[in-house]
Write a protein that holds these residues in place. Sequence first.
Motif, PDB file in Angstrom:
ATOM      1  N   LEU A 686       0.822  -1.204   0.000  1.00  0.00           N
ATOM      2  CA  LEU A 686       0.000   0.000   0.000  1.00  0.00           C
ATOM      3  C   LEU A 686       0.859   1.258   0.000  1.00  0.00           C
ATOM      4  N   GLN A 687       1.940   1.228   0.753  1.00  0.00           N
ATOM      5  CA  GLN A 687       2.836   2.385   0.766  1.00  0.00           C
ATOM      6  C   GLN A 687       3.476   2.593  -0.601  1.00  0.00           C
ATOM      7  N   TRP A 688       3.933   1.504  -1.199  1.00  0.00           N
ATOM      8  CA  TRP A 688       4.531   1.560  -2.541  1.00  0.00           C
ATOM      9  C   TRP A 688       3.503   2.009  -3.568  1.00  0.00           C
ATOM     10  N   PHE A 689       2.294   1.478  -3.456  1.00  0.00           N
ATOM     11  CA  PHE A 689       1.228   1.790  -4.411  1.00  0.00           C
ATOM     12  C   PHE A 689       0.774   3.245  -4.254  1.00  0.00           C
ATOM     13  N   SER A 690       0.625   3.716  -3.032  1.00  0.00           N
ATOM     14  CA  SER A 690       0.135   5.079  -2.812  1.00  0.00           C
ATOM     15  C   SER A 690       1.133   6.116  -3.320  1.00  0.00           C
ATOM     16  N   SER A 691       2.429   5.853  -3.151  1.00  0.00           N
ATOM     17  CA  SER A 691       3.428   6.816  -3.639  1.00  0.00           C
ATOM     18  C   SER A 691       3.373   6.927  -5.157  1.00  0.00           C
ATOM     19  N   ARG A 692       3.134   5.824  -5.822  1.00  0.00           N
ATOM     20  CA  ARG A 692       3.035   5.859  -7.278  1.00  0.00           C
ATOM     21  C   ARG A 692       1.709   6.446  -7.745  1.00  0.00           C
ATOM     22  N   LEU A 693       0.671   6.201  -6.976  1.00  0.00           N
ATOM     23  CA  LEU A 693      -0.604   6.843  -7.296  1.00  0.00           C
ATOM     24  C   LEU A 693      -0.502   8.353  -7.166  1.00  0.00           C
ATOM     25  N   LEU A 694       0.239   8.802  -6.176  1.00  0.00           N
ATOM     26  CA  LEU A 694       0.396  10.235  -5.958  1.00  0.00           C
ATOM     27  C   LEU A 694       1.123  10.879  -7.140  1.00  0.00           C
ATOM     28  N   SER A 695       2.205  10.251  -7.582  1.00  0.00           N
ATOM     29  CA  SER A 695       2.923  10.792  -8.744  1.00  0.00           C
ATOM     30  C   SER A 695       2.073  10.703  -9.994  1.00  0.00           C
ATOM     31  N   LEU A 696       1.232   9.662 -10.076  1.00  0.00           N
ATOM     32  CA  LEU A 696       0.338   9.518 -11.218  1.00  0.00           C
ATOM     33  C   LEU A 696      -0.702  10.626 -11.232  1.00  0.00           C
ATOM     34  N   ALA A 697      -1.272  10.911 -10.068  1.00  0.00           N
ATOM     35  CA  ALA A 697      -2.297  11.958  -9.977  1.00  0.00           C
ATOM     36  C   ALA A 697      -1.721  13.327 -10.326  1.00  0.00           C
ATOM     37  N   LYS A 698      -0.455  13.565  -9.982  1.00  0.00           N
ATOM     38  CA  LYS A 698       0.163  14.858 -10.280  1.00  0.00           C
ATOM     39  C   LYS A 698       0.353  15.059 -11.781  1.00  0.00           C
ATOM     40  N   ASP A 699       0.426  13.947 -12.529  1.00  0.00           N
ATOM     41  CA  ASP A 699       0.645  14.050 -13.972  1.00  0.00           C
ATOM     42  C   ASP A 699      -0.638  14.324 -14.745  1.00  0.00           C
ATOM     43  N   PHE A 700      -1.785  14.268 -14.075  1.00  0.00           N
ATOM     44  CA  PHE A 700      -3.052  14.483 -14.778  1.00  0.00           C
ATOM     45  C   PHE A 700      -3.308  15.974 -14.946  1.00  0.00           C
ATOM     46  N   LYS A 701      -2.552  16.584 -15.858  1.00  0.00           N
ATOM     47  CA  LYS A 701      -2.754  17.993 -16.158  1.00  0.00           C
ATOM     48  C   LYS A 701      -3.022  18.114 -17.652  1.00  0.00           C
ATOM     49  N   GLY A 719     -11.173  12.778  -6.524  1.00  0.00           N
ATOM     50  CA  GLY A 719     -11.415  11.417  -6.048  1.00  0.00           C
ATOM     51  C   GLY A 719     -10.148  10.607  -5.963  1.00  0.00           C
ATOM     52  N   LEU A 720      -9.245  10.770  -6.947  1.00  0.00           N
ATOM     53  CA  LEU A 720      -7.975  10.043  -6.921  1.00  0.00           C
ATOM     54  C   LEU A 720      -7.108  10.489  -5.741  1.00  0.00           C
ATOM     55  N   ASN A 721      -7.036  11.789  -5.528  1.00  0.00           N
ATOM     56  CA  ASN A 721      -6.249  12.281  -4.396  1.00  0.00           C
ATOM     57  C   ASN A 721      -6.813  11.778  -3.067  1.00  0.00           C
ATOM     58  N   LYS A 722      -8.128  11.684  -2.986  1.00  0.00           N
ATOM     59  CA  LYS A 722      -8.751  11.167  -1.769  1.00  0.00           C
ATOM     60  C   LYS A 722      -8.407   9.692  -1.575  1.00  0.00           C
ATOM     61  N   LEU A 723      -8.406   8.932  -2.687  1.00  0.00           N
ATOM     62  CA  LEU A 723      -8.058   7.515  -2.592  1.00  0.00           C
ATOM     63  C   LEU A 723      -6.592   7.328  -2.194  1.00  0.00           C
ATOM     64  N   VAL A 724      -5.725   8.187  -2.718  1.00  0.00           N
ATOM     65  CA  VAL A 724      -4.308   8.111  -2.327  1.00  0.00           C
ATOM     66  C   VAL A 724      -4.185   8.283  -0.821  1.00  0.00           C
ATOM     67  N   LYS A 725      -4.904   9.240  -0.278  1.00  0.00           N
ATOM     68  CA  LYS A 725      -4.872   9.461   1.174  1.00  0.00           C
ATOM     69  C   LYS A 725      -5.404   8.234   1.918  1.00  0.00           C
ATOM     70  N   GLU A 726      -6.458   7.602   1.385  1.00  0.00           N
ATOM     71  CA  GLU A 726      -7.006   6.415   2.036  1.00  0.00           C
ATOM     72  C   GLU A 726      -6.014   5.254   1.996  1.00  0.00           C
ATOM     73  N   TYR A 727      -5.288   5.117   0.893  1.00  0.00           N
ATOM     74  CA  TYR A 727      -4.263   4.069   0.823  1.00  0.00           C
ATOM     75  C   TYR A 727      -3.152   4.335   1.843  1.00  0.00           C
ATOM     76  N   GLU A 728      -2.735   5.591   1.941  1.00  0.00           N
ATOM     77  CA  GLU A 728      -1.696   5.919   2.917  1.00  0.00           C
ATOM     78  C   GLU A 728      -2.180   5.644   4.341  1.00  0.00           C
ATOM     79  N   ASP A 729      -3.425   6.016   4.611  1.00  0.00           N
ATOM     80  CA  ASP A 729      -3.966   5.774   5.955  1.00  0.00           C
ATOM     81  C   ASP A 729      -4.033   4.285   6.265  1.00  0.00           C
ATOM     82  N   PHE A 730      -4.449   3.489   5.305  1.00  0.00           N
ATOM     83  CA  PHE A 730      -4.552   2.060   5.557  1.00  0.00           C
ATOM     84  C   PHE A 730      -3.179   1.419   5.690  1.00  0.00           C
TER      85      PHE A 730
END
Length: 912
Positions: A686-701, A719-730
Amino acid sequence: MSSEALPSLFSELVSSKCDGDRERTKSRFENQCKILDAKVSHLLKTKGQDVSDVLEYTSRAIEMVSNSKAKCRLLRHRLVSCKETLQCKRDDLRRLWLESLTHKHTHLLLAEIEEIRKTPDLVNEHLLAKRYELATRVLMSSIELLEGKLADIEALKELKLELHRLLDKLYAIFLEELIQELYMSTFHSVYQGDDDGSIKEVTYEKIFNYKPLKDGSRSINFNVSYVTVLLECMMMLGKITETMDILKEECEGELRKIIAKLSKLMHDIVQASTDTAILDLPESQGQRFLFDLLETTIGHFRQILINNKKFVQILGKVMTSTEKEDSSIETVDLYSNMQTTLEYLISSYLEIPALPALSRQCSSVISESQCGSDLTAYFESKSHSEERCQMLFKFHHSTQGMVGIRKKANYEHFHGNSYWETNDKLNSQKLPLVCKPCLKNITVMFIPIKNFVNEIEKALQAQTEIHCPLHLFILDCANNFLDQINAEVNRILKDSSQNLQSWKVSIVPDDSPHKVIGSEKQILSSTLILREKLTELHALLWKLPAYSDHFLHLIYYIVYYYKDLVHKGFKNLFIEELKPKDVEKENVSGNFEEFGKKVVEEKHILSVSWAKDQDIRRLLKSFSNWKLLEMTESGEAIDSPEDIRMRNKHESELLIRNLHSGEHSTWEIIEDTTILFNIAVLQESLQWFSSRLLSLAKDFKPSGDIKFSTKFSSDALSGLNKLVKEYEDFSDVCLLALHLEVRAHCFRHLMEFETVDIDICAKNLADDLNRIEEALVSALTPKELNYIFEGLGELVASILIHNISNCSQVITRASFGKRVHRAVFVIHCCLANITMTREVSLYRVRHFVRSLYLSHDEVVNEAMEEGPRFGENEYAAVFKILLRGKENEAQIVDDCMKKVRKILNRAVVSIS
């Protein structure tokens, strides 16, 4: 009086009416004559010789005139004689004259025939020298003679047939040269020879990375003067109209020849550079070849369009107004053939048949209204249901995205009647492929084709709602690919659910900023697969920009669905762990998961319960050991044992206060280390996945061709940023659960020493900690492993001291001190091996037990001389044990505590 007066005097003498006047006039006349005689005499004297010469010349002239008259009379006599003679021979002369004319005409015809017989050789000579205009003039003049005044000569029929064959040959050459200039002139820049006449080397870069060709802003190697000569020659041949018809008919075939030629060139060049079959090369390499092939093909097509414009200009200059009306070439026909040819190329690499235009009337694209639909309901939170993964994304060849059926009239704006015809011979040809055909190839072809489509529609000034057939075709292909992507996503999610249930793990290199060389991570296979799929979908945003909203929607769906899977998998871990051996006795029917929920409600896993509680989690994160975890970097200096003890002191006190009670029998610990390993793997994943999701979300411009519908993109990105936070929390929940679980094991083992010997409890705890460390060391990073096991010495010491304080009857045993020392030694060795640091906190237990065998005054004096070894509560417990049953127990304890408090206060001041 001059001589000019004589006539007047003479007329006056004649007209005089009286004798007197006549006499007077006569007298004047005579006088005048005398004067003139005198003048004449004088002149004769002075000009006598001249007069003699004039008289001589005059006599000669008279003689010559007389002779000429005599000759004329003689000639006249002869002519009269000839006339009389000719009158007698008139018929014979006419016959001879006619015969002479016939012989002269025959001689001229023979000369012309002789010249015409030389025509084939002369024409071939001009052809070899590429003097096409001279060759055409010579041939046409000869044919005009043969079909004119020599038409009735039977002996010339063979020659006439030969010249007509030569005319066809000449036209075929002109037509071939014209087609080469129109369609293949760009290749000349590749094949033209060097100055020494040698052929240049054909390389991949020269053909498929030729920048002037891909630029398409200017003509390359189109010979205007040469094309003008060819058209003028065709004009003399009377073949302009026929040429235009042939060019229209052969256009698609020539375009396909270009594709075949480029494909063969690329195939041969690439195959010559490698021993591996070109279709067996890596997919990315093959798709790069395909992209270069498509870009080069479109570049050639742009050159053909430029050539065609110049050709039309030349044609307008060469042809008359009547011929222009009869022989016109439309750009729309050329665009239509290019679209059909590109569809043929695309179909070859997508393994789909080329769709006829009528069948594509039902093609469609995703409407803008569909992309910008309200997703509020979709982004709402959903319960973690146990339903199967359903196919939420289907296109079925875009029927639900249909904008409407186009009429045939809309297409006629882009193509003529020839577009509806199919060239079976060309369709039967197979291209030498440069990569394996698959629907995924649309990702490298979509943008070049869309750019070319935009050029076509702009050039033809199409209305906004009307699109050319190639536009609809490429969208149909993209929709088919989306069907495949959606099916693959659903399959991956289904497999991920199974992989998560079986906890399959994959090893990946550690790519963290402070990684250790050669270090690796153990990540859930399902997480790894989903990450690859998300990366692929993220890349498709730029490869298929028209479907950016769809891919963003799909990415959100995958991330959201996987979050549900993670929660279910985490819950199932404890359902299996807490499942009773005898399920039938529980009389539970139906779904086992419902029974599992019942078990979870009845049995309480402390670590999981506390980690999931937001308030407790917030409290645990406020401690310095967690803050240090977030700030720790590789290579940081090692802290002293006292720093470690102080960092974990507050957390230990919290756990002692809340867990050292009679309710400890109501909560469970996780005894199966496999579950702890799975939790650790889940945390890392989850930590590995959330860090990559975060970089992925930043590229959506949105940029360039990437255009999201405004409401959709804002909802999806938030919604994606919220899910990233939920992954980090879990992920934090998992790590805190492991952290608390290890401490729960310490409580569980050490709370039993009232009934079991303390050294046995210590040995059991040491064995348990070693098993846990062995299970977690391969899954967690060193800093996370350190967070779990660091501070256990302080906690164990506090637990033992607290337990000893509450169970004073064991102190009376003679061997109690030795057992405590052995227990402390066992736990100290275990923790030292795990944390690689000295656990000085455990020494407090030894000092505490030793203090129980001293007097209260000795304890106070020792604290005063050597400094305090325990806390206020622990000193209170020592004094209560030492003074239990004595007189004035409370007063003495109170006095001792006052002294200890002063010592503790001084110690605090000195430290500060």
